[in-house]
Design a protein around this motif. Structure first.
Motif, PDB file in Angstrom:
ATOM      1  N   SER A   1       0.840  -1.211   0.000  1.00 52.75           N
ATOM      2  CA  SER A   1       0.000   0.000   0.000  1.00 52.75           C
ATOM      3  C   SER A   1       0.873   1.259   0.000  1.00 52.75           C
ATOM      4  O   SER A   1       0.496   2.290  -0.561  1.00 52.75           O
ATOM      5  CB  SER A   1      -0.926   0.003   1.221  1.00 52.75           C
ATOM      6  OG  SER A   1      -1.781  -1.108   1.169  1.00 52.75           O
TER       7      SER A   1
ATOM      8  N   SER B   1      -4.888   1.276   2.841  1.00 53.03           N
ATOM      9  CA  SER B   1      -4.745  -0.035   3.473  1.00 53.03           C
ATOM     10  C   SER B   1      -5.718  -1.027   2.851  1.00 53.03           C
ATOM     11  O   SER B   1      -6.920  -0.762   2.819  1.00 53.03           O
ATOM     12  CB  SER B   1      -5.027   0.083   4.978  1.00 53.03           C
ATOM     13  OG  SER B   1      -4.985  -1.184   5.581  1.00 53.03           O
TER      14      SER B   1
ATOM     15  N   THR C   1      -4.257  -2.534   9.507  1.00 54.75           N
ATOM     16  CA  THR C   1      -2.820  -2.493   9.817  1.00 54.75           C
ATOM     17  C   THR C   1      -2.565  -1.548  10.991  1.00 54.75           C
ATOM     18  O   THR C   1      -2.925  -0.365  10.943  1.00 54.75           O
ATOM     19  CB  THR C   1      -2.035  -2.065   8.557  1.00 54.75           C
ATOM     20  OG1 THR C   1      -2.333  -3.017   7.542  1.00 54.75           O
ATOM     21  CG2 THR C   1      -0.545  -2.043   8.809  1.00 54.75           C
TER      22      THR C   1
HETATM   23  C1  G6P Z   1       1.409  -6.910   5.098  1.00 52.32           C
HETATM   24  C2  G6P Z   1       0.943  -7.655   3.861  1.00 52.32           C
HETATM   25  C3  G6P Z   1       1.179  -6.791   2.630  1.00 52.32           C
HETATM   26  C4  G6P Z   1       0.495  -5.445   2.783  1.00 52.32           C
HETATM   27  C5  G6P Z   1       0.904  -4.742   4.080  1.00 52.32           C
HETATM   28  C6  G6P Z   1       0.016  -3.536   4.353  1.00 52.32           C
HETATM   29  O1  G6P Z   1       2.788  -6.746   5.066  1.00 52.32           O
HETATM   30  O2  G6P Z   1       1.639  -8.868   3.745  1.00 52.32           O
HETATM   31  O3  G6P Z   1       0.673  -7.449   1.487  1.00 52.32           O
HETATM   32  O4  G6P Z   1       0.814  -4.633   1.694  1.00 52.32           O
HETATM   33  O5  G6P Z   1       0.769  -5.631   5.188  1.00 52.32           O
HETATM   34  O6  G6P Z   1      -1.285  -3.999   4.581  1.00 52.32           O
HETATM   35  P1  G6P Z   1      -2.599  -3.176   4.344  1.00 52.32           P
HETATM   36  O7  G6P Z   1      -3.702  -4.133   4.659  1.00 52.32           O
HETATM   37  O8  G6P Z   1      -2.557  -2.032   5.307  1.00 52.32           O
HETATM   38  O9  G6P Z   1      -2.611  -2.723   2.943  1.00 52.32           O
END
Ligand code: G6P
Length: 612
Positions: free
Chosen positions: A307, A351, A356
């Protein structure tokens, strides 16, 4: 990251729990376990896959009508049988599963040991079970619910928990602070889960718990209250998620399915938002805040992982189309340095999961300082989506593969639409160019389909690079973030070391690594930097690096210089990341498959990182 599931009803709880845990596997985990109330507590848990857990449950012929289950992603204590959840209190009567991190667990554990309690694991979670029991047996109350509330008030940190007590064999207690938790309401049965995927095949009626809330769940009933014991009436939401969307539909992996879904997910993301008749963009979620966004003093974008890469593309787009200064921040860095943000500024968080932890914290920090907070999220009803002032959903559908693919393209589509809309309102984007971009956005699903038709040749190419020890990805301008994303995809799922670099910056370091063993993926848009990119390719070739170029068919110079060539249909340069990223996803996928890697659940990674 860790997953929670719970069931109470007439079905066999162990079946529901195991199935639910399988649905949660995509989040990333290293151990799994469950507790069933059968007068006493039956506990099965251990390091490894849910399949192992299922075998143990079957061999012990364990059944029940009420239970809780967990997939663990280790934070405190290595992944092993003892550290797996559920964790028990000293008497063995109370079992807890937990997502999150208890920050004051050291102090609480010391006190509980002084009070005569013995600990078996290295986890922070075990203190929850022991603390509840200490209060329940020797503290100020002998009411279990009150003991739970008192315990939660002593805990500093984040949690989504489910708790069972064999003294109360008809209840599951849950509570939330920082880690998502929802209740599913069935016919005379109730479900608990950390996301909707284990629930959706049974019921579409859900309640999202908020921070500081708990629930007492019985068969066919529930009571939600604050941990200060104030009863709440909660809205019941209808899940939009369908069961088909979270199954593989004949593909060997979710990641491949999701890569191939992109013509549709991009179309879904555009649907109803592109007005081809008058060449405008309609973003219902931003209508009320558009003036603030257009006149923002500063626009800061914060996100993590993939992201964050889409945020970088967003920076180029906003600066190019809307002439707005933009900063892109890692959410974790942004929040911990007392950021200079306040009234008149806009923080846009991106996100996929909307859960996250670092992104959520960055968002809360900016909100507390008076900034307008906007969200670009995929999961409808997620915490970030609920807490932002306004936002735009990506509508990519559920993304199950840990390595993000269709969420990335949908995020970039949303950012492009916002940048165009803002550019139009700020008068920085002339009508003819805006019309051209809107028409071209509408053609992108078809162009993505054309790239996917090269699947077989990319699969063949992947065979040649399966055992490369390192990869370098180079890009310029809009495609520099694509180089970063290509490298991230490869290392996430194949465990090959890979670096993404701005092509010119290669001379300041990575060039030292280039030799005949080094594949160099060049993402070359045909913009004003094409000549410079050609010089960079020559520099790599002079050192015998192996060039894999991703560029337009017409880019004959790059084509002739490259050992391998993946062709992209022509498009506007600023939209090219939406095309150039697709072959990079496929290349990583096939290399990982050739190496025998677990593509959908790569080691140590989690889909949704709910701890900081
Ligand atoms: C983790 C996942 C990634 C993702 C990142 C952010 O590292 O493995 O694929 O890009 O989290 O997550 P979000 O849900 O906030 O986009």
């Amino acid at each position: 990251m860790c997953g929670i599931v719970g069931y109470i009803g007439d079905k066999n709880a162990s079946d529901v729990l195991i199935k639910g845990l399988k649905r949660l596997e995509y989040r990333g985990y290293d151990s799994a376990g469950l507790a069933l109330i059968n007068g006493h507590l039956d506990i099965v848990k251990g390091k490894g896959k849910v399949l192992n857990l299922e075998k143990q449950v079957n061999s012990q012929k364990l059944t029940g009508k009420i239970g809780i289950g967990h997939t663990r992603w280790a934070t405190h204590g290595e992944p092993n049988d003892v550290n797996s959840h559920p964790h028990l209190s000293q008497s063995g009567k109370i079992a807890v599963v937990h997502n999150g991190i208890i920050e004051n667990y050291g102090a609480l554990k010391k006190k509980l040991i002084e009070q005569g309690r013995t600990f078996h694991s290295e986890t922070d979670t075990e203190i929850i079970a022991q603390l509840i029991e200490e209060i329940y047996e020797n503290g100020s109350t002998h009411e279990f619910e009150k003991a739970l509330q008192f315990a939660l008030k002593q805990i500093v940190g984040t949690y989504g928990i489910a708790v069972v007590n064999s003294d109360e064999p008809d209840k599951i207690y849950v509570a939330k602070k920082g880690s998502p938790l929802l209740l599913g309401i069935g016919e005379n049965e109730m479900f608990i889960a950390s996301d909707a995927s284990p629930i959706v095949e049974y019921t579409k009626k859900v309640i999202y718990l908020e921070d500081g809330e708990m629930a007492v769940v019985t068969k066919g009933n529930y009571e939600v209250k604050t941990i200060d014991d104030v009863t709440l009436t909660k809205e019941i939401h209808e899940l939009a998620l369908s069961l088909d969307a979270i199954e593989k539909a004949g593909y060997p992996h979710f990641m491949l399915k999701e890569i191939f879904e992109q013509p549709n997910s991009v179309a879904d993301c555009l649907r109803g938002r592109l007005r081809l008749d008058n060449h405008t963009i309609q973003l219902g979620g931003l209508v009320d805040v558009m003036d603030q966004l257009v006149n923002a003093k500063r626009l800061v974008i914060a996100a993590c992982g993939t992201s964050w890469h889409s945020g970088l593309v967003g920076e180029y787009l906003f600066e190019y189309l809307a002439k707005m200064p933009v900063e892109v921040e890692y959410a974790s860095e942004f929040r911990y340095r007392d950021p200079l943000i306040g009234e008149g500024d806009v923080l846009l968080v991106i996100s996929q999961s909307g859960e996250t932890a670092d992104t959520l914290a960055a968002m809360r920090e900016a909100k507390a300082k008076g900034a307008l907070v906007l969200g670009v999220c995929n999961v409808v009803g997620s915490t970030i989506a609920r807490e932002t002032d306004a936002g735009v959903y990506t509508h990519a559908g559920p993304e199950i593969g840990v390595a993000s693919t269709k969420a990335f393209t949908a995020q970039v589509v949303v950012l492009t639409m916002i940048a165009i809309a803002v550019g139009q309102q700020r008068g920085t984007l002339d009508d003819a160019y805006a019309a051209k971009l809107i028409e071209e956005l509408n053609r992108l699903p078809g162009k993505i389909k054309q790239i996917l038709e090269q699947n077989e040749s990319i699969k063949e190419m992947a065979k040649l690079f399966t055992y490369a020890p390192n990869f370098l990805y180079l890009g310029r301008t809009f495609n520099f973030p694509v180089a970063l994303e290509g490298a991230l995809k490869l290392k996430e799922i194949s465990y090959i070391h890979a670096e993404g670099y701005p092509a010119a910056e290669m001379k300041h370091g990575p060039i030292a690594l280039i030799d005949a063993m080094m594949p160099v993926v060049v993402v070359a848009a045909t913009d004003h930097t094409n000549d410079k990119m050609i010089s960079n390719i020559e520099e790599v070739k002079a050192r015998k690096g192996r060039i894999i170029a991703v560029t337009n068919e017409e880019n004959t110079e790059v084509k002739e210089l490259s050992e391998f060539f993946i062709s992209i249909p022509s498009t506007e340069d600023c939209l090219s990341p939406l095309l150039t990223v697709i072959p990079l996803q496929l290349l990583s996928y096939y290399i990982a498959v050739n190496r025998g890697c677990h593509v959908d659940q790569p080691r140590n990674l989690a889909k949704s990182v709910t701890v900081e």
